[in-house]
Design an enzyme around this catalytic site. Sequence first.
Site, PDB file in Angstrom:
ATOM      1  N   ASP A 219       0.453  -6.514   0.938  1.00 20.78           N
ATOM      2  CA  ASP A 219       1.397  -6.169   2.717  1.00 20.78           C
ATOM      3  C   ASP A 219       2.429  -7.325   2.625  1.00 20.78           C
ATOM      4  OD1 ASP A 219      -0.474  -4.229   3.485  1.00 20.78           O
ATOM      5  OD2 ASP A 219      -1.612  -5.164   3.826  1.00 20.78           O
TER       6      ASP A 219
ATOM      7  N   ASP B 233      -5.538   4.382   1.271  1.00 21.99           N
ATOM      8  CA  ASP B 233      -5.221   3.367   1.625  1.00 21.99           C
ATOM      9  C   ASP B 233      -7.434   2.335   1.785  1.00 21.99           C
ATOM     10  OD1 ASP B 233      -5.252   0.403   2.594  1.00 21.99           O
ATOM     11  OD2 ASP B 233      -4.527   0.857   4.071  1.00 21.99           O
TER      12      ASP B 233
HETATM   13  C1  DGJ Z   1      -3.891  -1.634   4.991  1.00 18.47           C
HETATM   14  C2  DGJ Z   1      -2.614  -1.234   4.247  1.00 18.47           C
HETATM   15  O1  DGJ Z   1      -2.159  -2.274   3.335  1.00 18.47           O
HETATM   16  C3  DGJ Z   1      -0.812  -0.994   5.115  1.00 18.47           C
HETATM   17  O2  DGJ Z   1      -0.013  -1.140   4.214  1.00 18.47           O
HETATM   18  C4  DGJ Z   1      -0.926  -0.043   6.864  1.00 18.47           C
HETATM   19  O3  DGJ Z   1      -1.482   1.219   5.858  1.00 18.47           O
HETATM   20  C5  DGJ Z   1      -2.644  -0.772   7.059  1.00 18.47           C
HETATM   21  N1  DGJ Z   1      -3.798  -0.426   5.967  1.00 18.47           N
HETATM   22  C6  DGJ Z   1      -3.041   0.087   7.809  1.00 18.47           C
HETATM   23  O4  DGJ Z   1      -4.253  -0.066   8.221  1.00 18.47           O
END
Ligand code: DGJ
Length: 743
Positions: A550, A480
Amino acid sequence: MGIFINENNLEFHLQNDKISYILKVDSATKEIQSVYFGSRIHHRDSYADLSEKTERPSTTSPTRGDHRNSMEFLRREYPDFGHGDFRTASYEIITNKAHTLSGMKYERYECFKGRDMVFGVPHIRIGNEDKAETLIIHLYDSFLQIRMKLFYLLLEDYSAIVRKVSFENLAKDPVKTSKLMSFSIDLPSASYDLMFLKGAWSRERHIERIPLHKGVQSIGSTRGSSSHTFNPFVALLDKRTTEHQGEVYGFSLLYSGNFLALAEVDNFDVTRVMMGIHPQGFSWNLKEGEIFYTPEAVLVYSNDGLNGLSQEYHKIIERHIIHEKYRNDVRPVLINNWEATYFNFDEETILAIAREASNLGFDLLVLDDGWFGRRNDDKTSLSEWTPNYDKLPNGISGISKKVTDLGIQFGLWFEPEMVSDDTRLYNENPDFVLGHSHYPKSHGRNQFVLDFSNEAVVNEIFERMKRILNDSSVSYVKWDMNRSITEAYSQSLSEEHQGEFYHRYILGVYKLYEMLTDEFPHILFESCAGGGGRFDLGLLYYAPQTWTSDDTDAWERVKIQYGTSMIYPIKSMGSHVSAVPNHQVGRNTSLKMRHDTAIFGTYGYELDITTLSDEEKIEVRNNIEFFKTYQNLIHHGKFYRLLSPFDGEAASYMVISECQSKALVYYSHGLQVPNAPLSNLKLRGLDPAKKYHIHGAKSSHHGDELMNLGVLFTESYFEKDFIDNFLKPGDFKSLILEITEIK
Ligand code: DGJ
């Protein structure tokens, strides 16, 4: 396929069965000119008659007595500034000899089978079986003693040309470049629409199509990542081009950092397109003998509309960018705990999800953010890649073993490029953190950026990740990256090298990817950046799938995936079913619609499956079975977009097998249109002569009928049981059509 060279006129024709790309050396100026890029045309012994040389008033010319050589209207292949071309230049050099003036003249060419060797950066992979040829045009400024090379790679089976540029200092004195685009091309028309993918967190890669206007129009990123805001891809479309017919040029960059894509229409209706590292904040110093290579750019031409363009990109990405070991693999159906628990979990919570996942047919459990340090919220512990023993008393090794004992794989989340300010790394190695002591460091999501331009930082993070990965059974990593880069000042670079930071940072990211994928070849990587903030060809080179957004609301996802499909293959899009009301938009959609939408991607779930009702669990088990039945078709079939959610309330797309015997069609709508008009959905890619059965339909139909007349969503066309719920009034409904050839 081949590269034809007219030695007398120094004309170069790169030609395969689909396209021709022609450039030439102008005999008067020794400049490189753009001649043609488009559908394949016959080769001729001379293209001299195609040079549009003319006298135009009020222009300047470098050739005394001959006014026809003005840089103002010649179509140029890698234009400079300062000799009469007042459009955007593709590069800028700063020297202590002539400041920004340079004169790159044709020196010689090289032409060979295959491609040049490349290390440490994403590039088009050419296998032993692949037919490819490379042309390199050498340009030289004898006063500055600088050589530039323009690279052109031609592949046998694609309507694509891959371009990049190198810059070499042969002088004793150092030189600096403050702009070095990966390519530039001048197209002989202004009558195009510009298409690009725009967005923000949670609504990435929405499609925008606007008419070109005179002057400069551009998109880009200065965030340190390719970004949610714009994607490193643009297209120029003939105004009449649709999804299925017409001319379109696509331009994309194999790069994950700051980029600029620019189109400029000049006063003579030539359209200049260029793309490369964003010049803002960029400079690169070269000592004697040093060479700089730009990222590669993939230029695709299609005469079959946007679908044709996308299918071409999908093939190139699947066969020449993503590592070959992922070409025919079967991706795991995963359950991710993020939206189920956020930071609030312990070993038992996760194991309960894992047990249920194993019952329901999942392949992989992913433990997301919150498993390390003191990470109970987003204010702490990034860079401390050691287990949070309060939550996980048996560490990652313990929980991963317990999960794999249940017969499913275990995956783990990392955010390698980031650091929290309560960590030892932050406080004991302040030089590892990006920023300047004089200026406040901006935080993003309470976190700070590690200086990945510094090799020592990359090595340190590698060691930390390696320890935990060696110590446990991890077969998937989600990498990430949750903030944009600010205060881009590296303490490991001298003042004069600060302009190199952004590019060196992304090279550091690639380096760590390379080290990790070398060390752990069995681990599947999924890249992610606060959702889909770094969905690009650069990262797909290392990680074959990317978390698309997301936003997992079914209707929002349709739009995001539809836009993403413009260039990226279905198999590269991380797509999950999540809970309702949806956490991003608060919307309720059926489990069916969330599933129907998520199967056009890698497919997974991101909700607490332990709290589902028995009926829902049965539905999830059936859904997973359904996906697995069609996984091969979805991931390897030919993809067609049919109806755009950006044009109305309905969306549709389909995949069809190579032998045209099986297809799967997605159809959904957003808000219910009251008393809706009748509609028919015309399919694509079927064999007109074959007869097909659509599961749930009352009759069978020939391919020609399904493509020309279409499918009717009515009770007379489908069995009542199949269509009834879809036809009842209501927002956010979906259908999947399973189509099989009748032999
Ligand atoms: C952003 C990501 O897009 C999410 O899927 C998740 O992993 C969060 N960060 C975790 O902090």
